[in-house]
Structures are given as C-alpha cells and as structure tokens.
Design a protein around this motif. Structure first.
Motif, PDB file in Angstrom:
ATOM      1  N   GLY A 128      20.930   7.677  20.618  1.00  0.00           N
ATOM      2  CA  GLY A 128      22.328   7.289  20.731  1.00  0.00           C
ATOM      3  C   GLY A 128      23.188   8.309  21.459  1.00  0.00           C
ATOM      4  O   GLY A 128      24.342   8.026  21.791  1.00  0.00           O
ATOM      5  N   PHE A 129      22.636   9.482  21.705  1.00  0.00           N
ATOM      6  CA  PHE A 129      23.395  10.557  22.340  1.00  0.00           C
ATOM      7  C   PHE A 129      22.727  11.021  23.635  1.00  0.00           C
ATOM      8  O   PHE A 129      22.888  12.174  24.045  1.00  0.00           O
ATOM      9  N   MET A 130      21.990  10.124  24.266  1.00  0.00           N
ATOM     10  CA  MET A 130      21.301  10.470  25.506  1.00  0.00           C
ATOM     11  C   MET A 130      22.243  10.808  26.669  1.00  0.00           C
ATOM     12  O   MET A 130      21.916  11.676  27.481  1.00  0.00           O
ATOM     13  N   ALA A 188      24.330   5.426  28.740  1.00  0.00           N
ATOM     14  CA  ALA A 188      25.367   5.034  27.790  1.00  0.00           C
ATOM     15  C   ALA A 188      25.300   3.541  27.473  1.00  0.00           C
ATOM     16  O   ALA A 188      25.512   3.123  26.327  1.00  0.00           O
ATOM     17  N   ILE A 189      24.988   2.731  28.480  1.00  0.00           N
ATOM     18  CA  ILE A 189      24.882   1.288  28.249  1.00  0.00           C
ATOM     19  C   ILE A 189      23.708   0.963  27.338  1.00  0.00           C
ATOM     20  O   ILE A 189      23.795   0.098  26.458  1.00  0.00           O
ATOM     21  N   SER A 217      32.156   0.939  19.221  1.00  0.00           N
ATOM     22  CA  SER A 217      33.396   1.326  19.894  1.00  0.00           C
ATOM     23  C   SER A 217      33.230   2.632  20.659  1.00  0.00           C
ATOM     24  O   SER A 217      33.764   2.785  21.765  1.00  0.00           O
ATOM     25  N   GLY A 218      32.482   3.569  20.087  1.00  0.00           N
ATOM     26  CA  GLY A 218      32.229   4.817  20.784  1.00  0.00           C
ATOM     27  C   GLY A 218      31.416   4.618  22.050  1.00  0.00           C
ATOM     28  O   GLY A 218      31.687   5.241  23.084  1.00  0.00           O
ATOM     29  N   ARG A 219      30.418   3.738  21.975  1.00  0.00           N
ATOM     30  CA  ARG A 219      29.618   3.465  23.172  1.00  0.00           C
ATOM     31  C   ARG A 219      30.470   2.815  24.256  1.00  0.00           C
ATOM     32  O   ARG A 219      30.329   3.141  25.441  1.00  0.00           O
ATOM     33  N   LEU A 220      31.365   1.902  23.872  1.00  0.00           N
ATOM     34  CA  LEU A 220      32.244   1.263  24.852  1.00  0.00           C
ATOM     35  C   LEU A 220      33.161   2.283  25.516  1.00  0.00           C
ATOM     36  O   LEU A 220      33.362   2.248  26.733  1.00  0.00           O
ATOM     37  N   LEU A 221      33.718   3.197  24.726  1.00  0.00           N
ATOM     38  CA  LEU A 221      34.574   4.236  25.299  1.00  0.00           C
ATOM     39  C   LEU A 221      33.804   5.146  26.245  1.00  0.00           C
ATOM     40  O   LEU A 221      34.321   5.546  27.294  1.00  0.00           O
ATOM     41  N   LYS A 222      32.571   5.469  25.893  1.00  0.00           N
ATOM     42  CA  LYS A 222      31.747   6.309  26.771  1.00  0.00           C
ATOM     43  C   LYS A 222      31.487   5.614  28.105  1.00  0.00           C
ATOM     44  O   LYS A 222      31.552   6.234  29.172  1.00  0.00           O
TER      45      LYS A 222
END
Length: 201
Positions: A16-18, A67-68, A86-91
């Motif tokens: 999740g943090f790649m 990120a996608i 939501s965090g992934r969308l912001l990234k």
C-alpha cells in the motif's frame, strides 16, 4: 514455510506504500547519478538534457501507476501510517498534477540558471513528503512529513543565490517555520499528556 508466510505478509503490508518506497529509491538514484555526472562533466549543468526530462517523467509515471494499483485499508507500525481509499485517491491526484507541473519546473530552472537535477531532487522529495503526510495517522509521522516538506521549500525559496530578496525570504521562512514546529510539538506534548497517545485513529 514460516519464512515464506512472513515475507508474504510483509510484502502485503508495504504494497500500500509502494509509491513512497519507489520515490525514495528514485531520489537516492538521482542523487548518485547527479554526483557522478557533475564529476565527469566540468560544466555547471544549467542546460536541461532530454535524458533528465525523460527520467523525470518515467519516475512520476511509475509512481502514478504504483499509486493506482496500491492496496487499500492497510496500516503499518501500529497505525503510524494508514493507506485507505481516500488516501489513495489523494495520492493519485497529487502525482498527476506533479507530472503536469514538471515542465514549468524545467523552464524555471533554465530561467534562473539552477541545475535541473538539483531542482528535481527537491521536487520529488517534496512530493514524497506530501504522500507521507497523506498516509500519516499519527502526530509524530505528521511532524516528520511536515519537516521534510519544509526542508524542500527552504531550498526552493533560497535557490536564487544572486538575489538578496530570495536569501532574505528564505531566512524569514526558516525562522517562522522553526517557530511553527515548536508550537506543533507543544501541541503534541499536550495531546499526549491528556490522552496518553499521539495517534489520530
């Protein structure tokens, strides 16, 4: 068998943090490559080469793809960092607009006669700090991300060495940033004294 299970679990946690991990290694690579290029070439390196620009776009596009495809609803280090939808969308939004702003960065570095490799490293480090800030779910990780971001902005403000206004603005920004950091740390201490935790989750 136990080792394989543990390794799979660790890979699942960090999946999740790649984007952050990839940007960290990319920044290290660019720092080494920039140092080697400066050692081989005696020019000051103000001209942006096509290879530098191509590397920039490749790094940010790969970070966008990571990120996608990153996993959601993952937390590591006892909710120090959290990656949700939501965090992934912001990234994704942050990396997408950072790709758009890459060409103005190149033009600014050529106009102010600043090495594009140095500007790119600070630019990627600022993006990395924003991504870390989005994933932060603890006051300590938020403080770390804000300080890393402020470090990049200090360099950006003071990048024009020939301008006294730029140096003056950088000094004022550093003093105000130090004062803001102290206030933030006092708030963290107060929250820990009242609630015995710095976690926001």
């Amino acid at each position: 068998m136990v080792g394989k299970i543990n390794m799979t679990y660790i890979m699942h946690l960090f999946s999740g943090f790649m984007p952050e991990i990839f940007l960290s290694f990319s920044i290290l690579y660019l720092m080494v490559a920039s140092a080697l290029y400066a050692a081989k070439n005696k020019d000051r390196g103000y001209t942006v080469t096509n290879i530098q620009l191509f590397q920039s776009y490749i790094i940010l596009l790969l970070a966008l793809l990571l990120a996608i495809n990153s996993e959601c609803n993952i937390q590591i280090l006892d909710y120090l960092f959290v990656n949700d939808i939501s965090g992934r969308l912001l990234k994704i939004i942050i990396i997408f607009f950072s790709i758009i702003l890459l060409n103005p960065l190149r033009e600014a570095s050529e106009f102010q006669k600043i090495k594009f490799a140095d500007m790119l490293i600070m630019y990627l480090l600022a993006i990395l700090s924003i991504l870390v800030l989005i994933s932060s779910a603890n006051l300590l990780s938020i403080y770390m991300a804000l300080e890393m971001q402020a470090l990049c902005f200090y360099v950006f403000v003071a990048s024009n060495k020939e301008s006294t206004a730029s140096q003056d603005a950088a000094l004022k920004y550093f003093i105000l940033g130090s004062f803001a950091s102290v206030v933030f740390l006092i708030g963290c201490c107060l929250m820990y004294s009242f609630f015995d935790t710095t976690s926001l989750v």
